[in-house]
Design an enzyme around this catalytic site. Structure first.
Site, PDB file in Angstrom:
ATOM      1  N   GLU A  32      -5.275   3.308 -10.375  1.00 52.21           N
ATOM      2  CA  GLU A  32      -5.934   2.022 -10.134  1.00 52.21           C
ATOM      3  C   GLU A  32      -7.105   1.849 -11.103  1.00 52.21           C
ATOM      4  OE1 GLU A  32      -6.263   2.900  -5.601  1.00 52.21           O
ATOM      5  OE2 GLU A  32      -6.159   0.722  -5.798  1.00 52.21           O
ATOM      6  N   TRP A  78      -9.245   5.619  -0.236  1.00 55.78           N
ATOM      7  CA  TRP A  78      -9.746   6.283  -1.437  1.00 55.78           C
ATOM      8  C   TRP A  78      -8.868   5.846  -2.586  1.00 55.78           C
ATOM      9  CZ3 TRP A  78      -7.741   9.390   2.644  1.00 55.78           C
ATOM     10  CH2 TRP A  78      -6.453   9.887   2.426  1.00 55.78           C
ATOM     11  N   ARG A 104      -0.037   4.752   3.025  1.00 50.91           N
ATOM     12  CA  ARG A 104       0.008   4.497   4.460  1.00 50.91           C
ATOM     13  C   ARG A 104       0.293   5.695   5.349  1.00 50.91           C
ATOM     14  NH1 ARG A 104       4.113  -0.325   4.574  1.00 50.91           N
ATOM     15  NH2 ARG A 104       4.379   0.009   2.329  1.00 50.91           N
ATOM     16  N   CYS A 150       0.832  -1.214   0.000  1.00 51.49           N
ATOM     17  CA  CYS A 150       0.000   0.000   0.000  1.00 51.49           C
ATOM     18  C   CYS A 150       0.861   1.256   0.000  1.00 51.49           C
ATOM     19  CB  CYS A 150      -0.916  -0.004   1.219  1.00 51.49           C
ATOM     20  SG  CYS A 150      -1.916   1.495   1.373  1.00 51.49           S
TER      21      CYS A 150
HETATM   22  N1  ARG Z   1      -6.783  -1.754  -6.799  1.00 48.90           N
HETATM   23  C1  ARG Z   1      -8.123  -1.993  -6.347  1.00 48.90           C
HETATM   24  C2  ARG Z   1      -9.104  -1.474  -7.396  1.00 48.90           C
HETATM   25  O1  ARG Z   1      -8.687  -1.007  -8.422  1.00 48.90           O
HETATM   26  C3  ARG Z   1      -8.398  -1.331  -5.013  1.00 48.90           C
HETATM   27  C4  ARG Z   1      -7.446  -1.699  -3.888  1.00 48.90           C
HETATM   28  C5  ARG Z   1      -7.465  -0.724  -2.721  1.00 48.90           C
HETATM   29  N2  ARG Z   1      -7.153   0.612  -3.183  1.00 48.90           N
HETATM   30  C6  ARG Z   1      -7.162   1.719  -2.400  1.00 48.90           C
HETATM   31  N3  ARG Z   1      -6.893   2.856  -2.954  1.00 48.90           N
HETATM   32  N4  ARG Z   1      -7.456   1.634  -1.116  1.00 48.90           N
HETATM   33  O2  ARG Z   1     -10.295  -1.498  -7.219  1.00 48.90           O
END
Ligand code: ARG
Length: 397
Positions: free
Chosen positions: A262, A257, A85, A82
């Site tokens: 992602e 968030w 953090r 992560c």
């Molecule tokens: N990578 C995942 C997604 O695209 C989410 C994982 C957690 N990500 C976060 N920013 N807390 O849905």
């Protein structure tokens, strides 16, 4: 990508035996850490004698609300994949250890989601974890099958193509086999599959108003919105096991968030996900006749701009990979000052686009497996992606 590279440790989770008694040494190590770092909790010695006696008599022990809350924060601090953090201390911990039935669990998940989305000001996301009952050695435990609270269904068409999220095809089929029917769009929110020892698996539909979503537009490409892309606001991971002081919490959903990549690079960019890069490139009028024109890179960047732009415009908290990388470096500095090593997995920390343009790229990290921790068990991973193709786990046989 889902390809397993031979010899590559793509899931560092140590094996977990749900029938094994609590490890008294791990319990003691955690309590010492907890009472040392959180001095409001007082001296650890009296607490240690109580816990040792409980473990000797029953094979397990009960943690106090303060211990669970601090343990969850440290598990986040130790989450080596992560990048986000820096704010580990501000995690909101909802102690839900008393919930028993699937109905109770679902009602509390809805409360979690509402609070995470931002009560009063939807979009002002808060990192939250809900912690349900720990696993009792030798007894089955409640769990959620889904990998995230909110995910979009994927439907395989007869020509082999997929409508929706290809990652979710088998999960969607498993839900359909259990009586669920989606509307048939490319962003149907999947039901939540809650399994309890007493009730088996039951499906719950998230009400529309519980799921904040953002339609994607682009700051200067007007045709972008015609692609009809949407994503949800709250990434809430539901299938990782939280382990604190030798206890295991298999049902401990948490959210933060999004970092834009992602969604923009992985969910929409990956060839085995929504795979919209070729379409974006075509609409941009890019020369796709050779890889050397870098049409993929150029389309990916615009896709990522659209994600950040749209979330900002909708007032939904999100961050870009440059900002998040800087924050991670602040976290490293803070932790160093506190005399702690930061376990980190380079291959997860470095963003999927423009890696070398971020400072997290230009260094190596400690790879220690520190506890408390979040682990993704093989069985939970399989259940979320291929529910009906799994081998039953030891405790089910
Ligand atoms: N990578 C995942 C997604 O695209 C989410 C994982 C957690 N990500 C976060 N920013 N807390 O849905």
């Amino acid at each position: 990508m889902s390809h397993a590279v031979p010899g590559y440790r793509d899931n560092p989770t140590p094996p977990w035996d749900p029938d094994a008694p609590v490890d008294a040494i791990e319990a003691e190590e955690f309590l010492r850490l907890c009472y040392r770092e959180d001095t409001r909790l007082g001296p650890v010695e009296p607490r240690l004698s109580v816990v040792r006696a409980q473990i000797a008599a029953t094979g397990t022990y009960a943690q106090t609300a303060d211990e669970v809350a601090y343990g969850a924060k440290v598990a986040w601090r130790n989450a080596s994949r992560c990048i986000g953090r820096l704010y580990w201390r501000s995690l909101v911990v909802l102690d839900r250890r008393d919930a028993r039935t699937a109905d109770d669990v679902f009602a509390l998940l809805l409360r979690h989601l509402r609070q995470a989305t931002g009560i009063g000001t939807p979009g002002q996301l808060r990192p939250i974890i809900s912690i349900f009952a720990p696993a009792t050695p030798g007894r089955p435990y409640p769990r959620i099958w889904n990998e995230q609270l909110i995910r979009y269904a994927g439907y395989r068409r007869s020509d082999g193509s997929v409508l929706g999220d290809p990652r979710m095809v088998e999960f969607t089929e498993a839900m359909t086999a259990r009586g669920w029917r989606g509307a048939g769009t490319d962003h149907d929110v999947l039901p939540v599959a809650i399994e309890t020892p007493e009730e088996g698996v039951r499906l719950f539909e998230l009400p529309g108003q519980a799921v904040l979503e953002v339609p994607l537009t682009h700051p200067d490409l007007p045709w972008f919105e015609e692609l009809g892309l949407h994503w949800y606001a709250v990434p809430a991971v539901t299938n990782m096991r939280l382990t604190i002081g030798g206890l295991h919490y298999p049902l401990a959903p948490f959210n933060g968030w999004y970092m834009g990549t992602e969604i923009g690079a992985r969910s929409f960019g990956d060839a085995d996900r929504y795979d919209v890069v070729p379409e974006v490139a075509k609409r941009m009028g890019l020369d796709t006749s050779s890889e050397g024109t870098l049409w993929r890179d150029r389309a990916l960047i615009e896709l990522n701009r659209a994600v950040l732009h749209s979330f900002d415009r909708a007032g939904v908290k999100i961050s870009d990979h440059h900002t998040e990388s800087e924050r991670f470096l602040s976290h490293l500095r803070n932790e160093e000052r506190a005399g702690r090593q930061v376990p980190a997995d380079w291959s997860w920390i470095v963003p999927p686009i423009s890696g070398s343009a971020t400072p997290v790229f230009h260094r190596y990290y400690h790879e220690a497996d520190l506890r408390p921790a979040f682990y993704l068990d093989e069985d939970a991973h399989e259940r979320a992606l291929r529910p009906d193709r799994r081998k039953p786990s030891a405790s089910e046989r």
